[in-house]
Design a protein around this motif. Structure first.
Motif, PDB file in Angstrom:
ATOM      1  N   ALA A 250      55.961  39.627  16.215  1.00  0.00           N
ATOM      2  CA  ALA A 250      56.943  40.159  15.274  1.00  0.00           C
ATOM      3  C   ALA A 250      58.033  40.948  15.993  1.00  0.00           C
ATOM      4  N   LYS A 251      57.678  41.617  17.085  1.00  0.00           N
ATOM      5  CA  LYS A 251      58.642  42.424  17.842  1.00  0.00           C
ATOM      6  C   LYS A 251      59.296  41.636  18.977  1.00  0.00           C
ATOM      7  N   ASN A 252      58.920  40.362  19.105  1.00  0.00           N
ATOM      8  CA  ASN A 252      59.453  39.499  20.162  1.00  0.00           C
ATOM      9  C   ASN A 252      59.154  40.066  21.550  1.00  0.00           C
ATOM     10  N   LEU A 253      57.924  40.574  21.722  1.00  0.00           N
ATOM     11  CA  LEU A 253      57.469  41.108  23.001  1.00  0.00           C
ATOM     12  C   LEU A 253      56.591  40.081  23.699  1.00  0.00           C
ATOM     13  N   THR A 254      56.782  39.922  24.988  1.00  0.00           N
ATOM     14  CA  THR A 254      55.869  39.095  25.772  1.00  0.00           C
ATOM     15  C   THR A 254      54.580  39.871  25.973  1.00  0.00           C
ATOM     16  N   LEU A 255      53.455  39.248  25.629  1.00  0.00           N
ATOM     17  CA  LEU A 255      52.158  39.923  25.706  1.00  0.00           C
ATOM     18  C   LEU A 255      51.308  39.299  26.809  1.00  0.00           C
ATOM     19  N   ILE A 256      50.769  40.158  27.669  1.00  0.00           N
ATOM     20  CA  ILE A 256      49.845  39.736  28.715  1.00  0.00           C
ATOM     21  C   ILE A 256      48.541  40.507  28.529  1.00  0.00           C
ATOM     22  N   PHE A 257      47.438  39.801  28.435  1.00  0.00           N
ATOM     23  CA  PHE A 257      46.126  40.445  28.417  1.00  0.00           C
ATOM     24  C   PHE A 257      45.568  40.429  29.839  1.00  0.00           C
ATOM     25  N   ASN A 258      45.232  41.589  30.349  1.00  0.00           N
ATOM     26  CA  ASN A 258      44.639  41.712  31.679  1.00  0.00           C
ATOM     27  C   ASN A 258      43.126  41.847  31.520  1.00  0.00           C
ATOM     28  N   LEU A 259      42.410  40.716  31.629  1.00  0.00           N
ATOM     29  CA  LEU A 259      40.956  40.736  31.521  1.00  0.00           C
ATOM     30  C   LEU A 259      40.380  41.313  32.805  1.00  0.00           C
ATOM     31  N   LEU A 260      39.771  42.477  32.696  1.00  0.00           N
ATOM     32  CA  LEU A 260      39.310  43.207  33.871  1.00  0.00           C
ATOM     33  C   LEU A 260      38.105  42.552  34.544  1.00  0.00           C
ATOM     34  N   ALA A 261      37.935  42.906  35.815  1.00  0.00           N
ATOM     35  CA  ALA A 261      36.792  42.418  36.582  1.00  0.00           C
ATOM     36  C   ALA A 261      35.520  43.149  36.161  1.00  0.00           C
ATOM     37  N   GLU A 262      34.440  42.388  36.065  1.00  0.00           N
ATOM     38  CA  GLU A 262      33.107  42.950  35.850  1.00  0.00           C
ATOM     39  C   GLU A 262      32.243  42.543  37.040  1.00  0.00           C
ATOM     40  N   ASN A 263      31.221  43.319  37.310  1.00  0.00           N
ATOM     41  CA  ASN A 263      30.398  43.071  38.496  1.00  0.00           C
ATOM     42  C   ASN A 263      29.339  42.008  38.193  1.00  0.00           C
ATOM     43  N   THR A 264      29.783  40.767  38.109  1.00  0.00           N
ATOM     44  CA  THR A 264      28.848  39.672  37.810  1.00  0.00           C
ATOM     45  C   THR A 264      27.855  39.456  38.944  1.00  0.00           C
ATOM     46  N   GLU A 265      28.235  39.797  40.166  1.00  0.00           N
ATOM     47  CA  GLU A 265      27.309  39.672  41.298  1.00  0.00           C
ATOM     48  C   GLU A 265      26.066  40.526  41.060  1.00  0.00           C
ATOM     49  N   TYR A 266      26.269  41.785  40.680  1.00  0.00           N
ATOM     50  CA  TYR A 266      25.150  42.679  40.467  1.00  0.00           C
ATOM     51  C   TYR A 266      24.389  42.318  39.190  1.00  0.00           C
ATOM     52  N   ALA A 267      25.119  41.872  38.163  1.00  0.00           N
ATOM     53  CA  ALA A 267      24.452  41.439  36.930  1.00  0.00           C
ATOM     54  C   ALA A 267      23.483  40.308  37.227  1.00  0.00           C
ATOM     55  N   ASP A 268      23.906  39.374  38.070  1.00  0.00           N
ATOM     56  CA  ASP A 268      23.070  38.227  38.426  1.00  0.00           C
ATOM     57  C   ASP A 268      21.874  38.666  39.259  1.00  0.00           C
ATOM     58  N   SER A 269      22.122  39.487  40.275  1.00  0.00           N
ATOM     59  CA  SER A 269      21.033  39.864  41.188  1.00  0.00           C
ATOM     60  C   SER A 269      20.036  40.817  40.539  1.00  0.00           C
ATOM     61  N   LEU A 270      20.502  41.673  39.638  1.00  0.00           N
ATOM     62  CA  LEU A 270      19.613  42.656  39.015  1.00  0.00           C
ATOM     63  C   LEU A 270      18.904  42.119  37.780  1.00  0.00           C
ATOM     64  N   VAL A 271      19.585  41.297  37.004  1.00  0.00           N
ATOM     65  CA  VAL A 271      19.045  40.850  35.712  1.00  0.00           C
ATOM     66  C   VAL A 271      18.761  39.356  35.695  1.00  0.00           C
ATOM     67  N   GLY A 272      19.659  38.577  36.290  1.00  0.00           N
ATOM     68  CA  GLY A 272      19.424  37.146  36.329  1.00  0.00           C
ATOM     69  C   GLY A 272      20.616  36.328  35.876  1.00  0.00           C
TER      70      GLY A 272
END
Length: 337
Positions: A250-272
């Motif tokens: 509506a405001k004619n603004l360019t929108l960018i979503f910055n999807l942040l990094a999550e620690n998937t390495e640790y999620a995998d090694s700790l939980v699976g």
């Protein structure tokens, strides 16, 4: 004089009194109250006079490794360095999420110089632990101060607690209700336990002496509580993000979503694998949903190495300089497209 005329006179008189109160309040009391209760609105107005790009972020933008970082520049500052043809400003406040960015985005004036906004998309804020956080009451009060309403009305609503101000106990109860009752179901993905509660209850990292490694077990449970959820259309943060998309169009603004990094390495090694894959599936949901709506989504989910996270014993989006720079440069690529 007829009753209708008398009523009309009373309404006009009352409206005049309210208008007068608002004028006096706005001039003499509102600036100090707004600075205390809604600290980012005045900054947003100032940025609108000079910046064509505004970065909306939370603590991930400004956190750094206090021991090893020789360069402490924020993500938005690194971004500004690499976008010489743009003037980049930032609205940064700890714990902010899409629901708090939304009223601020609504306040961007059509006459301002702002052409592009970058909104931090923190995956963890779509989970039960963040949605029902004990910080939410204070955040909702700030959101009230960002509303486009007469200052006197905002003051009265705040005084009467006319915002989402349920108790910390009620929020905690709502969170636990979902941890106990929400069943994890994703086509093609097997979960070892059906709910956050049952997953966290299981023994983990049992040592030869029969005792658990509690440091690893506790961290694993943190990851489960933070990421073991399935994003659905009725998620309150999805509703906020959808509204941000509408406002920007509506405001004619360019929108960018910055999807942040999550620690998937640790999620995998700790939980699976199942938890790490669920994080990726939720990422895909967000990228696909908002790309289809014409939003530029920068997928930084796995852009930061595990050792680049400054919090090694907790689940946060805090990165060292290498991590912050990687995220900023990935956003720059969108401007070059």
């Amino acid at each position: 004089m007829s009753n209708i005329i008398k009523i009309a006179i009373r309404i006009i008189a009352l409206a005049s009194i309210v208008w007068g109160f608002n004028v006096v309040f706005t001039k003499f009391f509102w600036p100090a109250e707004l600075a205390k209760e809604g600290p980012e609105l005045n900054k947003l107005i100032r940025l609108g006079d000079s910046c064509d790009v505004i970065y909306f972020g939370e603590s991930s933008n400004i956190s750094y490794d206090p021991v090893n970082d020789t360069n402490q520049l924020s993500i938005s500052a690194i971004l500004a360095q690499h976008l010489p043809n743009h003037i980049v400003g930032d609205i940064t406040h700890q714990a902010y999420h899409a629901g708090i960015y939304l009223p601020l985005v609504k306040r961007i004036d059509l006459s301002s110089k702002v052409k592009t906004i970058i909104v931090t998309l923190n995956l963890r804020t779509l989970g039960q632990a963040c949605i029902h956080s004990g910080l939410e009451t204070a955040l909702q009060k700030q959101a009230l101060y960002y509303a486009n309403q007469a200052p006197i009305l905002i003051h009265l609503q705040a005084a009467l607690n006319n915002y989402d101000h349920i108790t910390a106990y009620e929020r905690d109860h709502a969170m636990w209700k979902q941890w106990v009752g929400d069943t994890l179901k994703v086509k093609g993905l097997h979960f070892p336990y059906p709910t956050i509660k049952t997953w966290c209850e299981q023994e983990k990292f049992v040592q030869p002496n029969g005792q658990e490694n509690m440091e690893k077990r506790t961290l694993a449970d943190h990851y489960i509580k933070a990421y073991a959820f399935v994003i659905k259309n009725n998620n309150p943060r999805i509703k906020d993000l959808d509204e941000i998309v509408k406002i920007c169009k509506a405001k004619n603004l360019t929108l960018i979503f910055n999807l942040l990094a999550e620690n998937t390495e640790y999620a995998d090694s700790l939980v699976g694998h199942s938890l790490a894959q669920l994080i990726r599936i939720n990422r895909d949901f967000l990228v696909n949903r908002y790309s289809a709506k014409g939003v530029k989504v920068v997928d930084n989910l796995e852009a930061v190495k595990g050792q680049w996270f400054t919090d090694q014993n907790w689940t946060t989006e805090h990165y060292n300089y290498e991590g912050r720079k990687r995220i900023a440069l990935n956003i720059c690529h969108v401007f070059a497209e």
